[in-house]
Design an enzyme around this catalytic site. Structure first.
Site, PDB file in Angstrom:
ATOM      1  N   HIS A  57       0.843  -1.190   0.000  1.00  0.00           N
ATOM      2  CA  HIS A  57       0.000   0.000   0.000  1.00  0.00           C
ATOM      3  C   HIS A  57       0.882   1.245   0.000  1.00  0.00           C
ATOM      4  CE1 HIS A  57      -3.901  -2.057   1.649  1.00  0.00           C
ATOM      5  NE2 HIS A  57      -3.365  -2.681   0.609  1.00  0.00           N
ATOM      6  N   GLU A  59       1.328   3.840   1.916  1.00  0.00           N
ATOM      7  CA  GLU A  59       2.072   4.205   3.119  1.00  0.00           C
ATOM      8  C   GLU A  59       3.292   3.310   3.319  1.00  0.00           C
ATOM      9  OE1 GLU A  59      -2.393   4.569   4.226  1.00  0.00           O
ATOM     10  OE2 GLU A  59      -1.143   3.526   2.739  1.00  0.00           O
ATOM     11  N   CYS A  83      -5.553   2.058   6.017  1.00  0.00           N
ATOM     12  CA  CYS A  83      -6.395   0.880   6.267  1.00  0.00           C
ATOM     13  C   CYS A  83      -6.086   0.277   7.631  1.00  0.00           C
ATOM     14  CB  CYS A  83      -6.208  -0.147   5.159  1.00  0.00           C
ATOM     15  SG  CYS A  83      -4.606  -0.986   5.191  1.00  0.00           S
ATOM     16  N   ALA A 169     -36.609   0.423 -32.235  1.00  0.00           N
ATOM     17  CA  ALA A 169     -36.475  -0.346 -33.470  1.00  0.00           C
ATOM     18  C   ALA A 169     -37.772  -0.237 -34.259  1.00  0.00           C
ATOM     19  CB  ALA A 169     -36.166  -1.817 -33.173  1.00  0.00           C
ATOM     20  N   SER A 175     -32.787  -1.860 -36.225  1.00  0.00           N
ATOM     21  CA  SER A 175     -32.471  -0.697 -35.389  1.00  0.00           C
ATOM     22  C   SER A 175     -31.188   0.007 -35.807  1.00  0.00           C
ATOM     23  CB  SER A 175     -32.355  -1.132 -33.918  1.00  0.00           C
ATOM     24  OG  SER A 175     -31.329  -2.092 -33.757  1.00  0.00           O
ATOM     25  N   LEU A 211     -19.453  -5.696 -28.342  1.00  0.00           N
ATOM     26  CA  LEU A 211     -19.314  -5.077 -27.017  1.00  0.00           C
ATOM     27  C   LEU A 211     -17.932  -4.477 -26.786  1.00  0.00           C
ATOM     28  CD1 LEU A 211     -21.351  -7.535 -24.746  1.00  0.00           C
ATOM     29  CD2 LEU A 211     -22.120  -5.536 -26.034  1.00  0.00           C
ATOM     30  N   ARG A 214     -14.851   1.309 -29.750  1.00  0.00           N
ATOM     31  CA  ARG A 214     -14.085   1.575 -30.961  1.00  0.00           C
ATOM     32  C   ARG A 214     -13.898   3.070 -31.193  1.00  0.00           C
ATOM     33  NH1 ARG A 214     -17.679  -2.348 -31.935  1.00  0.00           N
ATOM     34  NH2 ARG A 214     -19.145  -1.013 -33.057  1.00  0.00           N
ATOM     35  N   THR A 278     -35.546  -4.995 -22.334  1.00  0.00           N
ATOM     36  CA  THR A 278     -35.812  -5.846 -21.171  1.00  0.00           C
ATOM     37  C   THR A 278     -34.811  -5.570 -20.060  1.00  0.00           C
ATOM     38  OG1 THR A 278     -36.737  -7.589 -22.576  1.00  0.00           O
ATOM     39  CG2 THR A 278     -36.027  -8.224 -20.363  1.00  0.00           C
ATOM     40  N   ALA A 282     -35.395  -3.494 -16.472  1.00  0.00           N
ATOM     41  CA  ALA A 282     -35.163  -4.163 -15.186  1.00  0.00           C
ATOM     42  C   ALA A 282     -34.345  -3.288 -14.252  1.00  0.00           C
ATOM     43  CB  ALA A 282     -34.461  -5.499 -15.421  1.00  0.00           C
TER      44      ALA A 282
END
Length: 352
Positions: A57, A59, A83, A169, A175, A211, A214, A278, A282
């Site tokens: 860490h 420190e 911590c 769509a 779409s 996914l 780009r 969907t 949700a």
């Protein structure tokens, strides 16, 4: 040293600690932390920062650069409260005490119950402790990590693109492309800034998305969001997302609170929800949309393909309330950014 001079020295050292912290990894379970150790006269003795899970860490990293006894009576300036727990490394509060540090100044208190309490341990050992120095800068610097630590889940952005009449769509399901190139470029930049990107299995099966994030020229950004798929249907072995730079995370989606807690444990601090009505519905219905990105195209489509489905709103009093945070033109399109209204009533599955 006068009080004013010490305050100025502390502030300068804290800004340097933020610079050091920025060298650490921006993603993952652990926060980016920097530390500057000052002599009683205000001179810099050592600097350190956290380089990622399993490493020293900040420190301890700074203390390791000093000879035994050199930190006696020194001040440690740290971006996050030291911590107080033992994980892969020992508690930083104890390391500072053992080194003889007389004073600790930190910017932001640690909200993680497993690591918090370092300030109290230090005070119990007789160390002078001050918190809240440049707190606004500290909160901004650690924004995503603090949100995930406080809410026990990632910060969630829900995005959709639609026509002016709210259709995602046409009636036949087509779409591409509702919005223009400027809007799509903005989406990809926001993907790259997120830890993970989520879709449902319906979107995977219907659109076979890559996914990835780009750049305008078509190449991949250096930073890529981890693909996350919610749903119980099987993802095809040859799906485009299986060729993503990161292995996809597959979740059932039947208990969003549990799934989001699991993502947080994997180091996901921000989640970009992009996949279909969907899944978007949700998250919104559960009160889990911390930000909405709505890309509006100047077109009318009509028909049944709405951008959002049922949200469980039976009467106008139950509407999910948001505030506009930004509205901007992107080529021919419009981007509306909205955040939950401060007085919006909490939803049953909302993180706390």
């Amino acid at each position: 040293m006068t009080t004013a001079a010490r305050t100025a020295t502390d502030a300068a050292a804290m800004r340097r600690a933020f610079e050091l912290a920025a060298r650490g990894p921006a993603r993952g379970v652990n926060p980016r932390v920097g530390c500057v150790i000052l002599s009683p006269g205000g001179e810099t003795l050592a600097e350190g920062w956290h380089r990622g899970a399993g490493t020293a860490h900040a420190e301890v990293d700074a203390l390791s650069k000093l000879a035994p006894g050199a930190a006696q009576g020194a001040t440690a300036i740290v971006t996050l409260e030291p911590c107080n727990h033992t994980g892969r490394t020992g508690p930083c509060a104890v390391a500072l005490i053992d080194a003889g540090v007389a004073r600790v100044v930190y910017s932001v208190a640690d909200p993680d119950p497993h690591a918090a309490g370092g300030a109290a341990t230090l005070r119990d050992a007789g160390v002078d402790v001050e918190g809240g120095l440049l707190a606004a800068e500290g909160e901004s610097f650690l924004d995503d990590w603090l949100f995930a630590a406080r809410h026990r889940r990632p910060r969630i952005t829900v995005k959709w693109a639609s026509s002016l009449d709210g259709r995602a769509a046409a009636a036949d399901g087509t779409s591409r492309w509702i919005t223009g190139p400027d809007a799509r470029a903005d989406v990809h930049a926001r993907r790259a800034a997120s830890d993970a990107i989520a879709v449902g299995t319906g979107t995977v099966l219907a659109d076979d998305p890559a996914l990835t994030a780009r750049a305008p020229g078509g190449g991949l950004f250096d930073a890529q969001p981890v693909p996350v798929v919610f749903g119980r249907r099987r993802v095809p072995a040859d799906a485009a997302l299986t060729r993503h730079p990161h292995a996809p995370i597959l979740l059932q989606g039947t208990d969003l609170a549990t799934d989001l807690a699991a993502l947080r444990e994997l180091g996901i601090r921000s989640l970009f929800v992009e996949g279909g009505p969907t899944l978007a519905s949700a998250f919104v219905a559960a009160g889990l949309a911390d930000e909405l990105l709505v890309y509006l195209a100047p077109s009318l489509i009509g028909g049944p393909r709405l951008a959002l489905g049922d949200l469980g709103v039976a009467t106008i009093a139950d509407a999910h309330r948001y505030e506009f945070a930004d509205i901007r033109r992107l080529g021919d399109d419009l981007l509306v950014v909205a955040h939950p209204a401060p007085n919006a009533h909490a939803r049953p599955n909302e993180g706390s």
